[in-house]
Every structure is written in C-alpha cells, then in structure tokens.
Write a protein that holds these residues in place. Structure first.
Motif, short mmCIF file in Angstrom:
data_model
loop_
_atom_site.label_atom_id
_atom_site.label_comp_id
_atom_site.label_asym_id
_atom_site.label_seq_id
_atom_site.Cartn_x
_atom_site.Cartn_y
_atom_site.Cartn_z
N VAL A 92 0.84 -1.20 0.00
CA VAL A 92 0.00 0.00 0.00
C VAL A 92 0.88 1.25 0.00
N ARG A 93 0.41 2.27 -0.72
CA ARG A 93 1.00 3.61 -0.63
C ARG A 93 0.07 4.48 0.19
N VAL A 94 0.65 5.13 1.22
CA VAL A 94 -0.15 5.91 2.17
C VAL A 94 0.34 7.35 2.17
N HIS A 95 -0.62 8.26 2.10
CA HIS A 95 -0.30 9.70 2.04
C HIS A 95 -0.60 10.35 3.39
N TYR A 96 0.43 11.00 3.95
CA TYR A 96 0.27 11.76 5.20
C TYR A 96 0.45 13.24 4.89
N ALA A 97 -0.50 14.05 5.33
CA ALA A 97 -0.41 15.49 5.05
C ALA A 97 -0.98 16.27 6.22
N ASP A 98 -0.28 17.33 6.58
CA ASP A 98 -0.74 18.23 7.63
C ASP A 98 -0.09 19.58 7.38
N ALA A 99 -0.91 20.55 6.96
CA ALA A 99 -0.36 21.87 6.59
C ALA A 99 0.31 22.55 7.77
N LYS A 100 -0.25 22.42 8.98
CA LYS A 100 0.32 23.08 10.15
C LYS A 100 1.70 22.54 10.49
N LEU A 101 1.90 21.26 10.22
CA LEU A 101 3.20 20.64 10.51
C LEU A 101 4.14 20.70 9.31
N GLY A 102 3.65 21.21 8.20
CA GLY A 102 4.47 21.24 6.99
C GLY A 102 4.75 19.84 6.46
N LEU A 103 3.79 18.93 6.67
CA LEU A 103 3.97 17.52 6.30
C LEU A 103 3.22 17.21 5.02
#
Length: 289
Positions: free
Chosen positions: A22-33
């Motif tokens: 599986v390819r998993v996407h992690y994103a969080d604008a506040k953390l710059g992720l």
C-alpha cells in the motif's frame, strides 16, 4: 519469518497469508507535512473467515521482503479457507485494509511548538532534536542581535557626547595654561617696571598691573571651566557605563529565557489521508510455519 519443519514428517508446512502493498499519504499543513510512505502488511487468513485479517497483521520491512515462486520439496499446505477462494472477497479485504490503515497506522512525528517545527517522515527523534537545537541557537542569536541594534543609537549618542566632552576639556586645559602664563608675564613686567622705572605709579605701570589682574581673573575662570568640563566628561562616562550594564543585563535575560523555556519536543500523531490510501497489490502467499 524463519522456516520451521514439521515434527511429524520433517518437511515444511505452509500457511495461507494475505500480503498487501500500500502507498499511504500523510499530510498536515500546520506541521508542513506532505509525504507518501510504502507499507507492506502480512495477515493470517482465519479458517472461519469471520475476523478482520488485518487486525492480526504485522508490518514488514519492504527492503527485506523476499518472495519465492517455488515451494520447498514435499511441502505441506494448511487448508485454504473457502472465503479466500471467492472473487468478491478480495475487494472487501482491500477496503478493510484501507480502513485499518486509516485508523491504526498513524505517522508518529515530533514537534517543537515554540519554533513551529516538526520532524520529517523518516527523521529520528535525535536528528530532530539536533535540528531544533540549531534553529534555537539561530533564533536566540537573532534576538540578541536585534537587542544590540536597538541599543546601538543610544551608545552612539553617549560616545559622541563623551568625545565632545574630551575635546572641550582639552581646549579648556590648553586655554587655562595660556592664560596662566600670560597673567604671570604681565604681573612680572609690572613689578619690574615699578622697581626700575622712573616713576613708581606711572600710568603705564598702573595699566599694566590692571591688565595683569584681569589676566589672573580670566585664568581663574578658565580653571573653573576645566572643572565643569571634567564634570561633563565624568557624567558622560557614567551614563555610558550604566547603559553598557543595562544592555548586558538584557542580553543575559534573553539568553536565560531560551535556556529555560524553549526547545520543548513533544510527540504528535498524524492519521493518513483517507482518500489517499492506495492498495497497489493484494495477493495470496504462503508462509512456512
């Protein structure tokens, strides 16, 4: 997993497993992720087929995954559940894998709230703390520099005041020396005139004596001016020393604040984006047990 042999026959036994990539996407604008990770999971297939297989899954190190197309000779196979032999089961297992990853596989990061920094995917805690320490030093140095720049005009003003006071003192001392010599010469000339002149109280001797006395008065005034210039110079030196002590105290306060309260690192978990969990492959494999 290491291969084990059947005690009864001395030949390997294989159990059915689900292997999901599986390819998993992690994103969080506040953390710059904004990071994608590849995940490989190996799950047992229960004979009854009732339990969610991914609840018992274990994550594999992708670099160490090694698959063989051929089994060992004379291998034994555990029974393959009927559920695994139905085509409609596999899409359900794929969706179950996505749901399990969303709820059970957050990305563990570290964050420093004061500096608004967060660790990157794959960055260890020690590496992140080193980066925080560097950023902290840079921020502290910036604050110290700003404080010094704030005080710079005040220092320039007092240094100019001290320079002018030094110049004035030098002039007053020079003028006092000149007036003192002139007064001495005038008095000496008057005395000589009175002693050796034709008339003790001649008009020229009287005028000369009066001029000499005025010179003494001017010299006395110059001496008073020297004292005033020395006071002005001492006052400027005192103000400069006081300002220097004040700046050093402020710099120490800023340094102390950074040493005591900044750079706290805490753990934070980020769930994957539900729409960006991509099952690239889901297949049946056999594992020696």
């Amino acid at each position: 997993a290491p291969m084990s042999l059947s005690a009864r026959t001395g030949t390997p036994t294989y159990a059915p497993r689900l292997l999901g990539a599986v390819r998993v996407h992690y994103a969080d604008a506040k953390l710059g992720l904004d990071a994608w990770e590849k995940v490989a999971l190996l799950a047992p297939i229960e004979l009854a087929g009732a339990a969610n297989p991914w609840e018992q899954a274990r994550e594999l190190e992708i670099a160490k995954v090694s698959l063989s197309a051929e089994p060992a000779p004379n291998a034994h196979y555990c029974e393959l559940p009927a559920l695994a032999q139905r085509d409609k089961t596999w899409p359900l297992w794929s969706k179950a894998l996505q749901s399990w990853l969303y709820s059970s596989r957050p990305l563990e990061l570290h964050r420093c709230a004061e500096l608004k920094l967060a660790s990157k995917s794959g960055e260890s805690e020690s590496e992140f703390k080193a980066r925080v320490a560097q950023a902290l030093r840079e921020e502290r140095d910036t604050e110290l520099s700003k404080l010094q720049q704030k005080y710079a005009p005040k220092f320039a003003l007092l240094q100019e005041r001290l320079r002018r006071a030094d110049q004035k003192l030098g002039r007053e001392q020079e003028q006092y020396g000149t007036k003192k010599v002139e007064a001495g010469l005038s008095i000496g000339a008057s005395i000589l005139g009175a002693l050796f002149g034709n008339k003790l109280a001649s008009r020229s001797n009287v005028a000369s004596a009066a001029s000499a006395m005025r010179g003494v008065g001017r010299a006395t005034k110059e001496k008073s001016d020297i004292a005033k210039a020395e006071e002005d110079r001492a006052a400027a030196q005192k103000q400069l020393a006081s300002l220097d002590a004040e700046l050093k105290e402020r710099l120490a306060e800023v340094q102390g604040e950074y040493d005591a309260t900044h750079g706290v690192v805490e753990k934070v978990s980020v769930a994957p984006r539900k729409a960006d969990i991509l099952v690239e492959s889901l297949c049946l494999c056999w594992e020696p047990v």
